[in-house]
Design a protein around this motif. Structure first.
Motif, PDB file in Angstrom:
ATOM      1  N   GLN A 377     184.252  10.242  25.703  1.00 23.03           N
ATOM      2  CA  GLN A 377     184.048   9.743  24.330  1.00 23.03           C
ATOM      3  C   GLN A 377     185.346   9.761  23.534  1.00 23.03           C
ATOM      4  O   GLN A 377     185.633   8.834  22.776  1.00 23.03           O
ATOM      5  CB  GLN A 377     182.992  10.609  23.624  1.00 23.03           C
ATOM      6  CG  GLN A 377     182.472   9.985  22.329  1.00 23.03           C
ATOM      7  CD  GLN A 377     181.796   8.653  22.567  1.00 23.03           C
ATOM      8  OE1 GLN A 377     180.899   8.544  23.393  1.00 23.03           O
ATOM      9  NE2 GLN A 377     182.253   7.621  21.867  1.00 23.03           N
ATOM     10  N   GLU A 378     186.147  10.805  23.761  1.00 15.06           N
ATOM     11  CA  GLU A 378     187.419  10.905  23.033  1.00 15.06           C
ATOM     12  C   GLU A 378     188.340   9.743  23.407  1.00 15.06           C
ATOM     13  O   GLU A 378     188.986   9.133  22.548  1.00 15.06           O
ATOM     14  CB  GLU A 378     188.075  12.250  23.372  1.00 15.06           C
ATOM     15  CG  GLU A 378     189.377  12.515  22.623  1.00 15.06           C
ATOM     16  CD  GLU A 378     190.608  11.965  23.345  1.00 15.06           C
ATOM     17  OE1 GLU A 378     191.524  11.474  22.654  1.00 15.06           O
ATOM     18  OE2 GLU A 378     190.638  12.003  24.595  1.00 15.06           O
ATOM     19  N   ILE A 379     188.397   9.414  24.705  1.00 16.73           N
ATOM     20  CA  ILE A 379     189.248   8.317  25.177  1.00 16.73           C
ATOM     21  C   ILE A 379     188.765   6.984  24.625  1.00 16.73           C
ATOM     22  O   ILE A 379     189.557   6.166  24.142  1.00 16.73           O
ATOM     23  CB  ILE A 379     189.278   8.298  26.723  1.00 16.73           C
ATOM     24  CG1 ILE A 379     190.072   9.493  27.248  1.00 16.73           C
ATOM     25  CG2 ILE A 379     189.881   6.981  27.252  1.00 16.73           C
ATOM     26  CD1 ILE A 379     189.939   9.721  28.737  1.00 16.73           C
ATOM     27  N   VAL A 380     187.445   6.773  24.660  1.00 15.00           N
ATOM     28  CA  VAL A 380     186.880   5.514  24.177  1.00 15.00           C
ATOM     29  C   VAL A 380     187.151   5.342  22.689  1.00 15.00           C
ATOM     30  O   VAL A 380     187.602   4.275  22.238  1.00 15.00           O
ATOM     31  CB  VAL A 380     185.365   5.454  24.473  1.00 15.00           C
ATOM     32  CG1 VAL A 380     184.730   4.253  23.781  1.00 15.00           C
ATOM     33  CG2 VAL A 380     185.120   5.376  25.980  1.00 15.00           C
ATOM     34  N   ASP A 381     186.898   6.390  21.899  1.00 16.61           N
ATOM     35  CA  ASP A 381     187.130   6.305  20.449  1.00 16.61           C
ATOM     36  C   ASP A 381     188.593   6.017  20.152  1.00 16.61           C
ATOM     37  O   ASP A 381     188.920   5.224  19.258  1.00 16.61           O
ATOM     38  CB  ASP A 381     186.709   7.619  19.775  1.00 16.61           C
ATOM     39  CG  ASP A 381     185.197   7.815  19.769  1.00 16.61           C
ATOM     40  OD1 ASP A 381     184.475   6.822  19.985  1.00 16.61           O
ATOM     41  OD2 ASP A 381     184.744   8.959  19.545  1.00 16.61           O
ATOM     42  N   ARG A 382     189.490   6.667  20.924  1.00 15.27           N
ATOM     43  CA  ARG A 382     190.923   6.493  20.672  1.00 15.27           C
ATOM     44  C   ARG A 382     191.362   5.056  20.932  1.00 15.27           C
ATOM     45  O   ARG A 382     192.114   4.469  20.141  1.00 15.27           O
ATOM     46  CB  ARG A 382     191.717   7.462  21.568  1.00 15.27           C
ATOM     47  CG  ARG A 382     193.237   7.290  21.510  1.00 15.27           C
ATOM     48  CD  ARG A 382     193.956   8.577  21.889  1.00 15.27           C
ATOM     49  NE  ARG A 382     193.434   9.158  23.114  1.00 15.27           N
ATOM     50  CZ  ARG A 382     193.963   8.954  24.330  1.00 15.27           C
ATOM     51  NH1 ARG A 382     194.995   8.144  24.465  1.00 15.27           N
ATOM     52  NH2 ARG A 382     193.453   9.541  25.394  1.00 15.27           N
ATOM     53  N   PHE A 383     190.880   4.451  22.028  1.00 14.52           N
ATOM     54  CA  PHE A 383     191.330   3.099  22.360  1.00 14.52           C
ATOM     55  C   PHE A 383     190.622   2.031  21.524  1.00 14.52           C
ATOM     56  O   PHE A 383     191.204   0.976  21.264  1.00 14.52           O
ATOM     57  CB  PHE A 383     191.177   2.844  23.864  1.00 14.52           C
ATOM     58  CG  PHE A 383     192.316   3.392  24.665  1.00 14.52           C
ATOM     59  CD1 PHE A 383     193.500   2.693  24.793  1.00 14.52           C
ATOM     60  CD2 PHE A 383     192.238   4.657  25.246  1.00 14.52           C
ATOM     61  CE1 PHE A 383     194.569   3.198  25.507  1.00 14.52           C
ATOM     62  CE2 PHE A 383     193.300   5.179  25.958  1.00 14.52           C
ATOM     63  CZ  PHE A 383     194.474   4.452  26.089  1.00 14.52           C
ATOM     64  N   ILE A 384     189.393   2.283  21.106  1.00 15.51           N
ATOM     65  CA  ILE A 384     188.744   1.349  20.182  1.00 15.51           C
ATOM     66  C   ILE A 384     189.558   1.273  18.893  1.00 15.51           C
ATOM     67  O   ILE A 384     189.794   0.181  18.350  1.00 15.51           O
ATOM     68  CB  ILE A 384     187.288   1.786  19.892  1.00 15.51           C
ATOM     69  CG1 ILE A 384     186.397   1.479  21.102  1.00 15.51           C
ATOM     70  CG2 ILE A 384     186.744   1.084  18.648  1.00 15.51           C
ATOM     71  CD1 ILE A 384     184.958   1.938  20.949  1.00 15.51           C
ATOM     72  N   LYS A 385     190.032   2.421  18.427  1.00 17.32           N
ATOM     73  CA  LYS A 385     190.834   2.448  17.198  1.00 17.32           C
ATOM     74  C   LYS A 385     192.218   1.862  17.432  1.00 17.32           C
ATOM     75  O   LYS A 385     192.709   1.055  16.639  1.00 17.32           O
ATOM     76  CB  LYS A 385     190.941   3.896  16.709  1.00 17.32           C
ATOM     77  CG  LYS A 385     191.683   4.030  15.383  1.00 17.32           C
ATOM     78  CD  LYS A 385     191.683   5.476  14.910  1.00 17.32           C
ATOM     79  CE  LYS A 385     192.433   5.599  13.577  1.00 17.32           C
ATOM     80  NZ  LYS A 385     192.460   7.010  13.102  1.00 17.32           N
ATOM     81  N   ARG A 386     192.856   2.263  18.544  1.00 19.85           N
ATOM     82  CA  ARG A 386     194.231   1.824  18.804  1.00 19.85           C
ATOM     83  C   ARG A 386     194.327   0.318  18.969  1.00 19.85           C
ATOM     84  O   ARG A 386     195.266  -0.317  18.491  1.00 19.85           O
ATOM     85  CB  ARG A 386     194.756   2.525  20.056  1.00 19.85           C
ATOM     86  CG  ARG A 386     196.195   2.151  20.398  1.00 19.85           C
ATOM     87  CD  ARG A 386     196.636   2.825  21.676  1.00 19.85           C
ATOM     88  NE  ARG A 386     197.941   2.316  22.111  1.00 19.85           N
ATOM     89  CZ  ARG A 386     198.477   2.565  23.294  1.00 19.85           C
ATOM     90  NH1 ARG A 386     197.843   3.331  24.169  1.00 19.85           N
ATOM     91  NH2 ARG A 386     199.660   2.052  23.627  1.00 19.85           N
ATOM     92  N   LEU A 387     193.359  -0.294  19.665  1.00 22.09           N
ATOM     93  CA  LEU A 387     193.414  -1.729  19.933  1.00 22.09           C
ATOM     94  C   LEU A 387     192.646  -2.547  18.903  1.00 22.09           C
ATOM     95  O   LEU A 387     192.625  -3.768  18.971  1.00 22.09           O
ATOM     96  CB  LEU A 387     192.874  -2.029  21.343  1.00 22.09           C
ATOM     97  CG  LEU A 387     193.885  -1.952  22.491  1.00 22.09           C
ATOM     98  CD1 LEU A 387     194.446  -0.544  22.641  1.00 22.09           C
ATOM     99  CD2 LEU A 387     193.258  -2.388  23.803  1.00 22.09           C
ATOM    100  N   GLY A 388     191.995  -1.877  17.964  1.00 22.85           N
ATOM    101  CA  GLY A 388     191.247  -2.597  16.931  1.00 22.85           C
ATOM    102  C   GLY A 388     190.081  -3.376  17.509  1.00 22.85           C
ATOM    103  O   GLY A 388     189.834  -4.524  17.119  1.00 22.85           O
TER     104      GLY A 388
END
Length: 509
Positions: A377-388
C-alpha cells in the motif's frame, strides 16, 4: 479506357470513430498499384470494404465498369477479386492440393477429380519454381512455402484483380524475386494487382502507381517514378520538409555522454524482421528508435528483453554479457518494458490499480506466499502521488481509467522496481494531447535522475522532441545514428527513406 476499380468518397466509422473519411482508390486495368500508409492509415479497412468484409457508411464502388457492393469475401471472389492476406488463412491439416483448389474443386462423373486437381496445383506452384508433394498436409512445409501456396491459390481463381497484403513478409530474397516475376506475368496478362507493403524498395521494383493514405484519408496518388523515397515517407507521416525544426535537445542528463552504456546491442538478428541492428543507451539518456512500420523496432526490443530469442548478435546489459533468455532474467537484471499494445500486453483490465501497479514487484512483496499488504500500500500510494495518477483510489479497476492514467500505472509498475533501463514502445499511443505532454515530461524527469530510456514512437515530432540521440531502423537494419544538430525530423525521414549515406546528405544538403 475506364479503370478496373474505382472507390470514391468512402467513409467508415467504428463506434462513432472515423476509420475512413472520403477515401479514394482507383486501379487501372493491367496495373500494379501500391497502397501504402502507416499503421492505422486505413489501408486494411479499404480492402475489407472492397472485398465485402465490412460495409461502407458512404461512397461509391465500381468494378469493371459496374456498381459493386459485395456482401462477403466469397461474393467478391466470384466477381473476380482475389485476396492474399499477410496472415496465412489456409487449412494446415489439409493437403496442398485441397488448399489450392478449396471452393473450386474439379469434378468428374459427380466425384472429385483428384488427378486433375493435383495437376493444377503442381502447375500453379511451378510458376513459383516450387516442386513439392502436393498430397502432403500444408503444415508439413515451412511458412515461406505456405505463403506461396496461398498466393498460388489466389492466382488460381483467374481473378481480374489480385490484392496482396504484405505478401513478402515470410519470403526470403530469392522467393521475393520469384513472386515479382509472377506479378509481372499477371500484369502482362491484363490482371491488376493492389500491392500493400511497407518495404519501399519492393514498391519501386514492381509497382506502377501509388496511393498514399494517412489518418483514414487518401493524401496523394501519383506514378511511383515521379516520387522519391523521401516524398513517400513525408506523405505517409504528414511532415513537411520545409517545416521549421526545433533545435537544442536537453533531454536527459547532460553528463550521460561520458558514461558507459547501460545497454549495448550489436549486430542483432531476429527472424525475418531484424537482420543487423545495433544501438546503445547510456544512463541518464533518452534514445529514440525510429523507423517505418515493419522496420524491426518492436522485434528488436522484444529480443533485448528476452521475449524473443535472437538468431545472432550480442546484447550487453549493465556491463555484463550474462544472457537474457527470458523476461524474468531482464527484470531481475534491472530492465523494464512497457509494450506497444497497452490493452493486450500491458494492463489486466479487471484487476485494480494496486494489483496492476505491483504486478512485477509481487515476488519481492511476498514472503512464504503471503503478501506484505502494508508495504504494498505504501508503494502504491507513493507512485500514485508521484506520477499524478488520477483514480478514485488504489482499488478502482484499471479499465475504468483514461488511457493516459493507465499508461502511468504501467510506468509505475516498472519504476517501483528501480530499473537501470526502461524500454517504452509507443508510450503515448491512444492517449489525449494533455496526457501525452505529461507522459513525455515524466520520461524526461526520469532520465534526468539517471535512468536510461529507450523509446519507440511512430510520431516523429515526439521522438525528436524527447530524444538526445536517435537510431533509425530501415528494413531490419540500423540505417543511421543521429545526434546533436542531426536530431531533427528531416534527418530522420531521410534515413527512413534512403539509409545512412543519403540521410547525411539530405540532412545537411
Amino acid at each position: 479506357m475506364a479503370p478496373l476499380l474505382t472507390m470514391h468518397g468512402i467513409d467508415k466509422r467504428f463506434a462513432g470513430i472515423p476509420a475512413l473519411r472520403a477515401a479514394e482508390l482507383v486501379v487501372e486495368k493491367g496495373e500494379v498499384h501500391a497502397l501504402i500508409g502507416q499503421n492505422g492509415a486505413g489501408k486494411s479497412t479499404m480492402i475489407k470494404i472492397l472485398t465485402g468484409y465490412y460495409r461502407k457508411d458512404a461512397g461509391e464502388i465500381s468494378f469493371d465498369g459496374k456498381p459493386a457492393e459485395f456482401s462477403s469475401p466469397q461474393d467478391a471472389q466470384r466477381a473476380g477479386i482475389s485476396t492474399i492476406y499477410q496472415e496465412i488463412n489456409l487449412v494446415p491439416y489439409r493437403s496442398v492440393t485441397e488448399n489450392i483448389c478449396l471452393g473450386r474443386e474439379k469434378r468428374r462423373f459427380g466425384l472429385l477429380d483428384w488427378p486433375a486437381m493435383h495437376a493444377e496445383a503442381r502447375a500453379l506452384l511451378a510458376r513459383f519454381n516450387i516442386d513439392i508433394d502436393v498430397h502432403r498436409p500444408l503444415m508439413a512445409y515451412p511458412t515461406a512455402i505456405q505463403q506461396m501456396v496461398a498466393i498460388a491459390r489466389a492466382i488460381g481463381f483467374e481473378a481480374r484483380l489480385v490484392i496482396m497484403d504484405e505478401p513478402t513478409s515470410s519470403l526470403d530474397e530469392r522467393e521475393v524475386e520469384v513472386l515479382f516475376g509472377v506479378i509481372r506475368q499477371l500484369k502482362a496478362a491484363g490482371v491488376s494487382v493492389i500491392f500493400v507493403s511497407h518495404k519501399l524498395d519492393e514498391l519501386y521494383a514492381v509497382c506502377d502507381r501509388v496511393t498514399i493514405m494517412r489518418d483514414g484519408r487518401t493524401v496523394q496518388v501519383a506514378p511511383l517514378a515521379e516520387l522519391s523515397r523521401l516524398d513517400l515517407v513525408t506523405a505517409m507521416l504528414g511532415r513537411e520538409l520545409t517545416q521549421v525544426l526545433q533545435d537544442g535537445h536537453d533531454a536527459g542528463d547532460p553528463d550521460s555522454e561520458a558514461r558507459q552504456p547501460v545497454l549495448k546491442v550489436a549486430n542483432l538478428a531476429v527472424g525475418r524482421k531484424v537482420r543487423d541492428v545495433s544501438f546503445e543507451v547510456r544512463p541518464g539518456e533518452i534514445v529514440g528508435l525510429a523507423g517505418l512500420l515493419g522496420a524491426g523496432r518492436t522485434e528488436s526490443v522484444r529480443a533485448v528483453f528476452g521475449a524473443d530469442k535472437p538468431d545472432a548478435g550480442t546484447v550487453t546489459f549493465a556491463g555484463s554479457d550474462n544472457r537474457i533468455a527470458a523476461p524474468s532474467d531482464a527484470i531481475r537484471a534491472g530492465m523494464g518494458f512497457c509494450s506497444e499494445d497497452r490493452k493486450l500486453e500491458g494492463i489486466i483490465p479487471d484487476m485494480s490499480v494496486r494489483e496492476n501497479l505491483t504486478l512485477a514487484l509481487m515476488p519481492q512483496l511476498a514472503r512464504r506466499g503471503i503478501v506484505d499488504e502494508g508495504r504494498s500500500q505504501e508503494i502504491v500510494d507513493r507512485f500514485i502521488k508521484r506520477l499524478g495518477i488520477r483514480c478514485a483510489g488504489p482499488e478502482q479497476r484499471i479499465r475504468e481509467l483514461s488511457g493516459g492514467n493507465q499508461q502511468k500505472v504501467l510506468l509505475a509498475r516498472w519504476l517501483c522496481m528501480n530499473p537501470k533501463l526502461l524500454i517504452l514502445d509507443e508510450p503515448t499511443r491512444g492517449i489525449d494531447v494533455g496526457a501525452k505532454a505529461e507522459i513525455l515530461s515524466l520520461i524526461r524527469e526520469l532520465a534526468g535522475q539517471g535512468l536510461g530510456v529507450l523509446m519507440i514512437s511512430s510520431e516523429l515530432e515526439e521522438v525528436v522532441e524527447a530524444a538526445s540521440r536517435i537510431f533509425v531502423l530501415r528494413d531490419g537494419h540500423t540505417a543511421a545514428e543521429l545526434k546533436g544538430d542531426a536530431v531533427n525530423e528531416q534527418s530522420v525521414m531521410a534515413a527512413m527513406a534512403h539509409g545512412h549515406e543519403d540521410s547525411r546528405e539530405e540532412a545537411h544538403g
